[in-house]
Design an enzyme around this catalytic site. Structure first.
Site, PDB file in Angstrom:
ATOM      1  N   HIS A  17      23.628  36.915  38.519  1.00 21.70           N
ATOM      2  CA  HIS A  17      24.328  36.792  37.201  1.00 21.70           C
ATOM      3  C   HIS A  17      23.701  37.986  36.171  1.00 21.70           C
ATOM      4  CE1 HIS A  17      24.938  32.526  38.211  1.00 21.70           C
ATOM      5  NE2 HIS A  17      26.070  32.925  38.554  1.00 21.70           N
ATOM      6  N   LYS A  41      34.259  18.456  37.113  1.00 20.07           N
ATOM      7  CA  LYS A  41      33.102  19.173  38.025  1.00 20.07           C
ATOM      8  C   LYS A  41      31.985  18.578  37.695  1.00 20.07           C
ATOM      9  CE  LYS A  41      32.350  24.075  39.016  1.00 20.07           C
ATOM     10  NZ  LYS A  41      32.927  25.492  38.663  1.00 20.07           N
ATOM     11  N   ARG A  90      30.918  39.044  45.444  1.00 21.03           N
ATOM     12  CA  ARG A  90      29.901  39.230  46.470  1.00 21.03           C
ATOM     13  C   ARG A  90      30.239  39.607  47.922  1.00 21.03           C
ATOM     14  NH1 ARG A  90      27.792  33.343  44.636  1.00 21.03           N
ATOM     15  NH2 ARG A  90      29.966  33.132  44.430  1.00 21.03           N
ATOM     16  N   SER A 127      24.689  29.937  42.985  1.00 25.23           N
ATOM     17  CA  SER A 127      23.919  28.746  42.169  1.00 25.23           C
ATOM     18  C   SER A 127      24.053  27.565  43.265  1.00 25.23           C
ATOM     19  CB  SER A 127      25.069  28.451  41.124  1.00 25.23           C
ATOM     20  OG  SER A 127      24.754  29.446  40.065  1.00 25.23           O
TER      21      SER A 127
HETATM   22  P1  ADP Z   1      32.016  29.749  38.643  1.00 27.54           P
HETATM   23  O1  ADP Z   1      31.827  28.465  38.792  1.00 27.54           O
HETATM   24  O2  ADP Z   1      32.808  30.351  37.492  1.00 27.54           O
HETATM   25  O3  ADP Z   1      32.256  30.511  39.908  1.00 27.54           O
HETATM   26  P2  ADP Z   1      29.198  30.771  38.700  1.00 27.54           P
HETATM   27  O4  ADP Z   1      28.237  30.589  37.893  1.00 27.54           O
HETATM   28  O5  ADP Z   1      28.918  30.332  40.110  1.00 27.54           O
HETATM   29  O6  ADP Z   1      30.394  30.077  37.990  1.00 27.54           O
HETATM   30  O7  ADP Z   1      29.452  32.492  38.860  1.00 27.54           O
HETATM   31  C1  ADP Z   1      29.928  33.028  37.481  1.00 27.54           C
HETATM   32  C2  ADP Z   1      30.380  34.759  37.999  1.00 27.54           C
HETATM   33  O8  ADP Z   1      29.157  35.305  38.503  1.00 27.54           O
HETATM   34  C3  ADP Z   1      31.579  34.842  39.073  1.00 27.54           C
HETATM   35  O9  ADP Z   1      32.213  35.646  38.616  1.00 27.54           O
HETATM   36  C4  ADP Z   1      30.685  34.756  40.435  1.00 27.54           C
HETATM   37  O10 ADP Z   1      31.658  35.651  40.959  1.00 27.54           O
HETATM   38  C5  ADP Z   1      29.448  35.644  39.739  1.00 27.54           C
HETATM   39  N1  ADP Z   1      28.398  35.621  40.630  1.00 27.54           N
HETATM   40  C6  ADP Z   1      27.889  34.596  41.154  1.00 27.54           C
HETATM   41  N2  ADP Z   1      26.825  34.882  42.003  1.00 27.54           N
HETATM   42  C7  ADP Z   1      26.869  36.327  42.011  1.00 27.54           C
HETATM   43  C8  ADP Z   1      26.090  37.194  42.704  1.00 27.54           C
HETATM   44  N3  ADP Z   1      25.112  37.013  43.670  1.00 27.54           N
HETATM   45  N4  ADP Z   1      26.203  38.455  42.572  1.00 27.54           N
HETATM   46  C9  ADP Z   1      27.405  38.978  41.635  1.00 27.54           C
HETATM   47  N5  ADP Z   1      27.909  38.086  41.050  1.00 27.54           N
HETATM   48  C10 ADP Z   1      27.869  36.750  41.025  1.00 27.54           C
END
Ligand code: ADP
Length: 150
Positions: A17, A41, A90, A127
């Site tokens: 992130h 959620k 990703r 996450s």
């Molecule tokens: P959501 O529940 O909206 O997917 P996340 O917190 O999991 O929320 O992810 C937020 C954003 O960060 C999303 O656009 C996701 O694709 C991006 N993201 C998550 N992990 C990575 C990573 N390892 N590299 C790049 N972007 C990421």
């Protein structure tokens, strides 16, 4: 003024992130990190905790603000006069999932989604995997920009 929203659960925030935020910051005048709060959620960490970590990491950056939101992301963008959404990619599964959402957000609110391809170093980070490591007592210190304790 070019404003972008980077929405997510950030449950918890990790280095993938942070990389997306650092790479996108030069493109915008203002970047809103928007922590989603969805009653349906199940999160591991509270909204307050997730917001607190974002503040620890980005609180000193004047272009970044940190907020929570519920409801449609497109509505939140309209309220904040943000014409852009930022999402990280990703792999091809992310792309397939994000494509339809981006098309809907453009239809619903004229919001343009900017996709950022993750670096190879951070592509395996999610996450979901971090939560699994955390609840099973493993260390995620090298993968997150904050100190995470349960
Ligand atoms: P959501 O529940 O909206 O997917 P996340 O917190 O999991 O929320 O992810 C937020 C954003 O960060 C999303 O656009 C996701 O694709 C991006 N993201 C998550 N992990 C990575 C990573 N390892 N590299 C790049 N972007 C990421």
């Amino acid at each position: 003024m070019k404003t972008a929203v980077f929405p997510g659960s950030f449950d918890p925030i990790h280095n993938g992130h942070r990389e997306i935020v650092e790479r996108m910051l030069p493109l915008f005048d203002k970047l809103i990190m928007a922590v989603g709060v969805n009653a349906d959620k199940k999160y591991l960490f509270t909204t307050e905790q997730r917001l607190q970590w974002l503040k620890e990491v980005f609180g000193n950056e004047p272009k970044i603000s940190i907020e929570q939101y519920s409801g449609l992301t497109a509505d939140f963008c309209k309220k904040r006069n943000a014409a852009y959404l930022i999402r990280g990619l990703r792999n091809s599964s992310d792309f397939e999932f994000e494509k339809a959402i981006a098309q809907m957000n453009r239809k619903l609110g004229g919001i343009e989604t900017v996709f950022v391809i993750s670096s190879p170093e951070h592509a395996p980070l999610s996450s979901t995997i971090l939560r699994d490591i955390i609840v099973n007592g493993g260390s995620v210190n090298d993968l997150v920009p904050v100190k995470i304790t349960m």
